[in-house]
Scaffold this motif. Structure first.
Motif, PDB file in Angstrom:
ATOM      1  N   UNK A   1       0.828  -1.206   0.000  1.00 34.88           N
ATOM      2  CA  UNK A   1       0.000   0.000   0.000  1.00 34.88           C
ATOM      3  C   UNK A   1       0.863   1.257   0.000  1.00 34.88           C
ATOM      4  N   UNK A   2       2.172   1.085   0.103  1.00 36.22           N
ATOM      5  CA  UNK A   2       3.109   2.202   0.068  1.00 36.22           C
ATOM      6  C   UNK A   2       4.366   1.778  -0.685  1.00 36.22           C
ATOM      7  N   UNK A   3       5.020   2.757  -1.315  1.00 40.30           N
ATOM      8  CA  UNK A   3       6.299   2.492  -1.970  1.00 40.30           C
ATOM      9  C   UNK A   3       7.353   2.130  -0.934  1.00 40.30           C
ATOM     10  N   UNK A   4       8.278   1.251  -1.325  1.00 37.45           N
ATOM     11  CA  UNK A   4       9.467   0.941  -0.528  1.00 37.45           C
ATOM     12  C   UNK A   4      10.673   1.264  -1.402  1.00 37.45           C
ATOM     13  N   UNK A   5      10.990   2.553  -1.565  1.00 36.15           N
ATOM     14  CA  UNK A   5      12.013   2.957  -2.536  1.00 36.15           C
ATOM     15  C   UNK A   5      13.394   2.364  -2.265  1.00 36.15           C
ATOM     16  N   UNK A   6      13.737   2.140  -1.008  1.00 39.41           N
ATOM     17  CA  UNK A   6      15.044   1.561  -0.699  1.00 39.41           C
ATOM     18  C   UNK A   6      15.163   0.124  -1.194  1.00 39.41           C
ATOM     19  N   UNK A   7      14.021  -0.523  -1.447  1.00 36.00           N
ATOM     20  CA  UNK A   7      14.011  -1.901  -1.969  1.00 36.00           C
ATOM     21  C   UNK A   7      13.549  -1.951  -3.424  1.00 36.00           C
ATOM     22  N   UNK A   8      13.335  -0.787  -4.042  1.00 38.05           N
ATOM     23  CA  UNK A   8      12.899  -0.681  -5.441  1.00 38.05           C
ATOM     24  C   UNK A   8      11.543  -1.351  -5.661  1.00 38.05           C
ATOM     25  N   UNK A   9      10.649  -1.202  -4.672  1.00 41.14           N
ATOM     26  CA  UNK A   9       9.299  -1.753  -4.768  1.00 41.14           C
ATOM     27  C   UNK A   9       8.294  -0.616  -4.714  1.00 41.14           C
ATOM     28  N   UNK A  10       7.251  -0.741  -5.531  1.00 43.39           N
ATOM     29  CA  UNK A  10       6.238   0.296  -5.628  1.00 43.39           C
ATOM     30  C   UNK A  10       4.903  -0.152  -5.059  1.00 43.39           C
ATOM     31  N   UNK A  11       4.130   0.843  -4.608  1.00 45.87           N
ATOM     32  CA  UNK A  11       2.766   0.569  -4.156  1.00 45.87           C
ATOM     33  C   UNK A  11       2.052  -0.224  -5.247  1.00 45.87           C
ATOM     34  N   UNK A  12       1.334  -1.280  -4.834  1.00 49.60           N
ATOM     35  CA  UNK A  12       0.598  -2.116  -5.771  1.00 49.60           C
ATOM     36  C   UNK A  12       1.313  -3.386  -6.177  1.00 49.60           C
ATOM     37  N   UNK A  13       2.629  -3.480  -5.918  1.00 48.55           N
ATOM     38  CA  UNK A  13       3.323  -4.717  -6.267  1.00 48.55           C
ATOM     39  C   UNK A  13       2.796  -5.851  -5.398  1.00 48.55           C
ATOM     40  N   UNK A  14       2.689  -7.018  -6.017  1.00 48.97           N
ATOM     41  CA  UNK A  14       2.050  -8.179  -5.392  1.00 48.97           C
ATOM     42  C   UNK A  14       3.101  -9.169  -4.908  1.00 48.97           C
TER      43      UNK A  14
ATOM     44  N   UNK B   1       7.837 -16.928 -11.747  1.00 51.04           N
ATOM     45  CA  UNK B   1       8.062 -17.521 -10.434  1.00 51.04           C
ATOM     46  C   UNK B   1       9.431 -17.268  -9.842  1.00 51.04           C
ATOM     47  N   UNK B   2      10.241 -16.418 -10.487  1.00 46.74           N
ATOM     48  CA  UNK B   2      11.571 -16.106  -9.966  1.00 46.74           C
ATOM     49  C   UNK B   2      11.473 -14.981  -8.939  1.00 46.74           C
ATOM     50  N   UNK B   3      11.965 -15.255  -7.743  1.00 49.94           N
ATOM     51  CA  UNK B   3      11.940 -14.256  -6.676  1.00 49.94           C
ATOM     52  C   UNK B   3      12.881 -13.108  -7.016  1.00 49.94           C
ATOM     53  N   UNK B   4      12.378 -11.870  -6.897  1.00 48.88           N
ATOM     54  CA  UNK B   4      13.235 -10.710  -7.117  1.00 48.88           C
ATOM     55  C   UNK B   4      13.409  -9.882  -5.854  1.00 48.88           C
ATOM     56  N   UNK B   5      12.628 -10.162  -4.812  1.00 49.48           N
ATOM     57  CA  UNK B   5      12.810  -9.464  -3.533  1.00 49.48           C
ATOM     58  C   UNK B   5      12.130 -10.256  -2.430  1.00 49.48           C
ATOM     59  N   UNK B   6      12.751 -10.252  -1.271  1.00 49.49           N
ATOM     60  CA  UNK B   6      12.162 -10.792  -0.045  1.00 49.49           C
ATOM     61  C   UNK B   6      12.400  -9.732   1.021  1.00 49.49           C
ATOM     62  N   UNK B   7      11.296  -9.206   1.567  1.00 51.76           N
ATOM     63  CA  UNK B   7      11.381  -8.021   2.406  1.00 51.76           C
ATOM     64  C   UNK B   7      10.501  -8.173   3.647  1.00 51.76           C
ATOM     65  N   UNK B   8      10.980  -7.667   4.789  1.00 52.60           N
ATOM     66  CA  UNK B   8      10.161  -7.567   5.993  1.00 52.60           C
ATOM     67  C   UNK B   8       9.276  -6.330   5.840  1.00 52.60           C
ATOM     68  N   UNK B   9       7.957  -6.534   5.957  1.00 48.19           N
ATOM     69  CA  UNK B   9       7.001  -5.445   5.740  1.00 48.19           C
ATOM     70  C   UNK B   9       5.982  -5.449   6.876  1.00 48.19           C
ATOM     71  N   UNK B  10       5.720  -4.270   7.469  1.00 46.39           N
ATOM     72  CA  UNK B  10       4.672  -4.214   8.484  1.00 46.39           C
ATOM     73  C   UNK B  10       3.297  -4.409   7.857  1.00 46.39           C
ATOM     74  N   UNK B  11       2.404  -5.033   8.586  1.00 42.67           N
ATOM     75  CA  UNK B  11       1.052  -5.299   8.073  1.00 42.67           C
ATOM     76  C   UNK B  11       0.356  -4.014   7.655  1.00 42.67           C
ATOM     77  N   UNK B  12       0.699  -2.895   8.276  1.00 44.36           N
ATOM     78  CA  UNK B  12       0.073  -1.616   7.925  1.00 44.36           C
ATOM     79  C   UNK B  12       0.428  -1.149   6.519  1.00 44.36           C
ATOM     80  N   UNK B  13       1.435  -1.775   5.885  1.00 46.52           N
ATOM     81  CA  UNK B  13       1.840  -1.433   4.522  1.00 46.52           C
ATOM     82  C   UNK B  13       1.365  -2.478   3.516  1.00 46.52           C
TER      83      UNK B  13
END
Length: 69
Positions: free
Chosen positions: A10-23, A44-56
């Motif tokens: 629900x929010x961008x994670x710019x430090x991880x190059x992830x944008x709001x809406x990515x699944x 099916x190739x993983x491009x990121x594994x990130x710790x994310x708070x449920x609020x995001x």
């Protein structure tokens, strides 16, 4: 939310190059309301594994829920 739920950011994670809406998929519960989310491409190739708070995160649903109005 529970493990293996499909979620969207629900929010961008710019430090991880992830944008709001990515699944991604919840793959581990790290702490109360913090999840490890795996993001993979259509092949099916993983491009990121990130710790994310449920609020995001927003859970995605593929079928109607019994309590939906």
């Amino acid at each position: 939310m529970k493990l293996f739920d499909v979620v969207a950011l629900t929010e961008d994670l710019p430090d991880r190059h992830l944008l709001r809406g990515q699944v991604g998929t919840l793959v581990e519960s790290l702490a109360p309301d913090v999840y490890e989310v795996e993001f993979a491409d259509p092949d099916g190739r993983t491009y990121a594994t990130v710790a994310v708070p449920a609020s995001h995160l927003m859970a995605l649903h593929h079928q109607p829920h019994a309590t939906a109005a």
